[in-house]
Design a protein around this motif. Structure first.
Motif, PDB file in Angstrom:
ATOM      1  N   VAL A 184       0.812  -1.220   0.000  1.00 17.23           N
ATOM      2  CA  VAL A 184       0.000   0.000   0.000  1.00 17.23           C
ATOM      3  C   VAL A 184       0.844   1.268   0.000  1.00 17.23           C
ATOM      4  CG1 VAL A 184      -2.001  -1.076   1.112  1.00 17.23           C
ATOM      5  CG2 VAL A 184      -0.184  -0.071   2.527  1.00 17.23           C
ATOM      6  N   LYS A 185       2.143   1.124   0.163  1.00 19.15           N
ATOM      7  CA  LYS A 185       3.005   2.309   0.247  1.00 19.15           C
ATOM      8  C   LYS A 185       2.875   3.233  -0.966  1.00 19.15           C
ATOM      9  CE  LYS A 185       6.834   1.714   2.410  1.00 19.15           C
ATOM     10  NZ  LYS A 185       8.217   1.326   2.791  1.00 19.15           N
ATOM     11  N   PRO A 186       2.733   2.696  -2.201  1.00 20.56           N
ATOM     12  CA  PRO A 186       2.595   3.599  -3.354  1.00 20.56           C
ATOM     13  C   PRO A 186       1.347   4.475  -3.317  1.00 20.56           C
ATOM     14  CG  PRO A 186       3.214   1.396  -4.074  1.00 20.56           C
ATOM     15  CD  PRO A 186       2.841   1.289  -2.627  1.00 20.56           C
ATOM     16  N   LEU A 187       0.377   4.113  -2.492  1.00 22.48           N
ATOM     17  CA  LEU A 187      -0.865   4.888  -2.417  1.00 22.48           C
ATOM     18  C   LEU A 187      -0.758   6.078  -1.480  1.00 22.48           C
ATOM     19  CD1 LEU A 187      -3.451   1.950  -2.239  1.00 22.48           C
ATOM     20  CD2 LEU A 187      -2.468   3.054  -4.252  1.00 22.48           C
ATOM     21  N   ILE A 188       0.291   6.112  -0.643  1.00 22.53           N
ATOM     22  CA  ILE A 188       0.468   7.207   0.321  1.00 22.53           C
ATOM     23  C   ILE A 188       1.226   8.315  -0.384  1.00 22.53           C
ATOM     24  CG2 ILE A 188       1.373   7.855   2.577  1.00 22.53           C
ATOM     25  CD1 ILE A 188       1.317   4.780   3.222  1.00 22.53           C
ATOM     26  N   THR A 189       0.508   9.334  -0.820  1.00 22.07           N
ATOM     27  CA  THR A 189       1.105  10.350  -1.692  1.00 22.07           C
ATOM     28  C   THR A 189       1.386  11.682  -1.015  1.00 22.07           C
ATOM     29  OG1 THR A 189      -1.142  10.907  -2.436  1.00 22.07           O
ATOM     30  CG2 THR A 189       0.120   9.370  -3.800  1.00 22.07           C
ATOM     31  N   ASP A 190       0.715  11.964   0.098  1.00 21.37           N
ATOM     32  CA  ASP A 190       0.851  13.288   0.723  1.00 21.37           C
ATOM     33  C   ASP A 190       0.861  13.133   2.236  1.00 21.37           C
ATOM     34  OD1 ASP A 190       0.219  15.242  -1.749  1.00 21.37           O
ATOM     35  OD2 ASP A 190      -1.171  13.543  -1.801  1.00 21.37           O
ATOM     36  N   THR A 191       1.840  13.774   2.897  1.00 16.24           N
ATOM     37  CA  THR A 191       1.977  13.661   4.350  1.00 16.24           C
ATOM     38  C   THR A 191       2.100  15.057   4.948  1.00 16.24           C
ATOM     39  OG1 THR A 191       3.112  11.542   4.093  1.00 16.24           O
ATOM     40  CG2 THR A 191       3.306  12.636   6.218  1.00 16.24           C
ATOM     41  N   PHE A 192       1.315  15.305   6.000  1.00 16.75           N
ATOM     42  CA  PHE A 192       1.320  16.585   6.701  1.00 16.75           C
ATOM     43  C   PHE A 192       1.655  16.370   8.163  1.00 16.75           C
ATOM     44  CE2 PHE A 192      -1.170  17.388   2.972  1.00 16.75           C
ATOM     45  CZ  PHE A 192      -1.075  18.759   2.705  1.00 16.75           C
ATOM     46  N   ALA A 193       2.291  17.341   8.789  1.00 20.41           N
ATOM     47  CA  ALA A 193       2.522  17.320  10.232  1.00 20.41           C
ATOM     48  C   ALA A 193       1.214  17.650  10.953  1.00 20.41           C
ATOM     49  CB  ALA A 193       3.598  18.322  10.609  1.00 20.41           C
ATOM     50  N   PHE A 194       1.116  17.213  12.213  1.00 19.46           N
ATOM     51  CA  PHE A 194      -0.107  17.427  12.992  1.00 19.46           C
ATOM     52  C   PHE A 194      -0.466  18.912  13.081  1.00 19.46           C
ATOM     53  CE2 PHE A 194      -2.159  17.427  17.402  1.00 19.46           C
ATOM     54  CZ  PHE A 194      -3.406  17.072  16.908  1.00 19.46           C
ATOM     55  N   GLU A 195       0.554  19.756  13.250  1.00 16.22           N
ATOM     56  CA  GLU A 195       0.275  21.195  13.355  1.00 16.22           C
ATOM     57  C   GLU A 195      -0.266  21.774  12.045  1.00 16.22           C
ATOM     58  OE1 GLU A 195       4.876  20.764  13.159  1.00 16.22           O
ATOM     59  OE2 GLU A 195       3.153  19.715  14.072  1.00 16.22           O
ATOM     60  N   ASP A 196      -0.149  21.022  10.963  1.00 17.66           N
ATOM     61  CA  ASP A 196      -0.670  21.470   9.667  1.00 17.66           C
ATOM     62  C   ASP A 196      -1.941  20.709   9.281  1.00 17.66           C
ATOM     63  OD1 ASP A 196       1.531  23.210   9.321  1.00 17.66           O
ATOM     64  OD2 ASP A 196       2.762  21.570   8.553  1.00 17.66           O
ATOM     65  N   SER A 197      -2.638  20.156  10.272  1.00 17.13           N
ATOM     66  CA  SER A 197      -3.818  19.336  10.001  1.00 17.13           C
ATOM     67  C   SER A 197      -4.912  20.099   9.261  1.00 17.13           C
ATOM     68  CB  SER A 197      -4.392  18.784  11.309  1.00 17.13           C
ATOM     69  OG  SER A 197      -3.500  17.906  11.929  1.00 17.13           O
ATOM     70  N   ILE A 198      -5.119  21.350   9.621  1.00 17.83           N
ATOM     71  CA  ILE A 198      -6.173  22.121   8.956  1.00 17.83           C
ATOM     72  C   ILE A 198      -5.839  22.304   7.488  1.00 17.83           C
ATOM     73  CG2 ILE A 198      -7.370  24.343   8.895  1.00 17.83           C
ATOM     74  CD1 ILE A 198      -6.940  24.502  11.938  1.00 17.83           C
ATOM     75  N   GLN A 199      -4.577  22.598   7.196  1.00 19.35           N
ATOM     76  CA  GLN A 199      -4.149  22.725   5.800  1.00 19.35           C
ATOM     77  C   GLN A 199      -4.305  21.397   5.058  1.00 19.35           C
ATOM     78  OE1 GLN A 199      -2.722  24.041   8.556  1.00 19.35           O
ATOM     79  NE2 GLN A 199      -0.961  25.333   7.995  1.00 19.35           N
ATOM     80  N   ALA A 200      -4.064  20.281   5.784  1.00 19.14           N
ATOM     81  CA  ALA A 200      -4.225  18.964   5.164  1.00 19.14           C
ATOM     82  C   ALA A 200      -5.668  18.755   4.712  1.00 19.14           C
ATOM     83  CB  ALA A 200      -3.809  17.868   6.143  1.00 19.14           C
TER      84      ALA A 200
END
Length: 344
Positions: free
Chosen positions: A309-325
Motif C-alpha cells: 500500500v506504500k505507493p498509495l500514500i502520496t501526501d503527508t502533513f505534520a499534525f500542526e498542519d492538520s487544517i491545511q491537510a
C-alpha cells in the motif's frame, strides 16, 4: 488533549478538548502516530453530515490510525507497552445480536471513530479496546499501518465477491478504495483486474500496482476492453467503487453470465440500475458496509508482501498542519491518492 476538532461545517481548529482517559481492564492507551484522511472525513468537513449521521456538536476527526501502546489494562495479555499497532475504529456491543452472529459491523449500536457523536483519533492519545487493536508486523511502517482501515474495506469486498483463482475482475473507480479493492482482488486470486476512472493520473498510478489494466472511460469503453480480455464472455466480478450514478446504471454491462457484482462505493443519493439486465445474466448482487474480521488477514498480507500500500500514500502533513491537510483534501492534485497526518 490537543486535537483536530470539527467545530461546524468548514471550520476546523487545533485545540484542547476533554476526551476519555480511563484505561479499563480490557483497554490499551495508544500514542497516536499516523492518521489518514478518508473521504468521509472530508464529507463531514464540507457538509456536516452523511445521511443520518449529523455533526451537531464539536467532533474530533480521524479514524484511519496507527500508533504505539503506552499502557495496558489489567486483563490485557496479548499486547504490551511499546508495541506498534493499528486500531479498528468501530467498537460494537459484544452482546448485540449482530455481534453474536459474527456481523458486528452491522451492529446498530456500533461506535465508530469520527462518526457523530463519537470522537475520532486525531489527538495525542486514545483509549481503545485491546480486542480491536492489532500489532503491526516488524516490516510494516506506521504509515502502512494507518492504511489497514481502507484496505479492510477492499478485502471485505473481495471476500463478498467469492473470487475464484483466475477470475477477471473490474473495479469501477480509481480512488483510494478502488485501488485497495483492486489489490485485494489480485491477492484473492484474480488473474487480472481492469480499473476505470476519468482521471488519467490516477489510472497511471494504478497501472504500477500489479496486473492491473487501466481504462479511461472518458476515452474508451470498459465493456469493449473486457470483451477483448475475456473472448466476449465478460468479467467474473464487478466492484462498483465510485458511487457514481452513471457508473452504477451500467454496472451489469461488462459482467459475464452468472457473474457477481459488489457495491462498495456509497452514492450521495438514491440511484437507479437496470434490474432486467441483472436478471438476464442471473447476476449475484452483494453489498458491503465497512468490514468485519478482516484486520488480521490484512496485516498478514501486508507483512508477507502480497499487498503493498506504500505507493498509495502520496501526501503527508505534520499534525500542526492538520487544517491545511483537510483544505488540501477538498481540492487534491490528480496525482494524490491518500493523505496522512503524522503526530508521532
Amino acid at each position: 488533549m490537543v486535537s483536530l476538532v470539527l467545530e461546524k461545517v468548514h471550520e476546523l481548529s487545533l485545540r484542547e478538548i476533554d476526551l476519555p482517559t480511563e484505561v479499563g481492564p480490557h483497554d490499551v492507551r495508544i500514542a497516536v502516530h499516523t492518521v489518514g484522511i478518508c473521504g468521509s472525513d472530508v464529507h463531514y468537513y464540507e457538509h456536516g453530515a452523511i445521511g443520518q449521521f449529523v455533526v451537531r456538536e464539536p467532533m474530533v476527526m480521524g479514524h484511519e490510525a496507527s500508533g504505539t501502546v503506552v499502557e495496558c489494562g489489567s486483563a490485557v495479555t496479548d499486547l504490551k507497552p511499546g508495541d506498534r499497532v493499528c486500531m479498528e475504529p468501530g467498537i460494537p456491543d459484544p452482546n448485540s445480536r449482530a455481534s453474536r452472529l459474527g456481523i458486528y459491523n452491522l451492529d446498530p449500536a456500533v461506535r465508530f471513530w469520527a462518526t457523530p457523536p463519537v470522537h475520532g483519533c486525531l489527538t495525542s492519545y486514545v483509549v481503545h479496546p485491546a480486542a480491536y487493536t492489532f500489532k503491526l508486523p516488524d516490516n510494516i511502517s506506521y504509515a502502512e499501518g494507518a492504511m489497514v482501515e481502507p484496505l479492510a474495506v477492499g478485502m471485505h469486498a473481495a471476500t463478498k465477491a467469492r473470487i475464484k483463482p483466475g477470475d477477471l475482475a473490474v473495479v469501477l473507480g480509481a480512488g483510494p478504495i478502488g485501488m485497495v479493492t483492486a489489490l485485494s482482488a489480485l491477492a484473492a486470486g484474480c488473474s487480472q483486474v481492469v480499473i476505470t476512472d476519468v482521471i488519467q493520473e490516477k489510472l497511471d498510478i494504478a497501472r504500477t500496482l500489479g496486473n492491473i489494466i487501466p481504462v479511461n472511460v472518458a476515452r474508451e469503453s470498459v465493456t469493449d476492453v473486457v470483451k477483448q480480455l475475456s473472448n466476449n464472455w465478460g468479467a467474473d466480478v464487478i466492484f462498483e467503487a465510485s458511487g457514481n450514478a452513471r457508473s452504477i446504471a451500467g454496472v451489469f454491462e461488462p459482467l459475464c453470465p452468472g457473474g457477481r457484482v459488489v457495491f462498495v462505493g456509497m452514492p450521495a443519493s438514491t440511484v437507479q440500475f437496470d434490474l432486467v439486465a441483472a436478471q438476464a445474466k442471473e447476476a449475484s448482487i452483494e453489498t458491503i458496509f465497512r468490514y468485519a474480521h478482516v484486520y488480521p488477514r490484512a496485516l498478514a498480507l501486508l507483512g508477507s508482501g502480497k499487498i503493498a500500500v506504500k505507493p498509495l500514500i502520496t501526501d503527508t502533513f505534520a499534525f500542526e498542519d492538520s487544517i491545511q491537510a483537510f483544505e488540501y483534501a477538498t481540492h487534491m492534485k490528480p496525482t494524490s491518492i491518500k493523505i496522512q497526518i503524522v503526530l508521532g
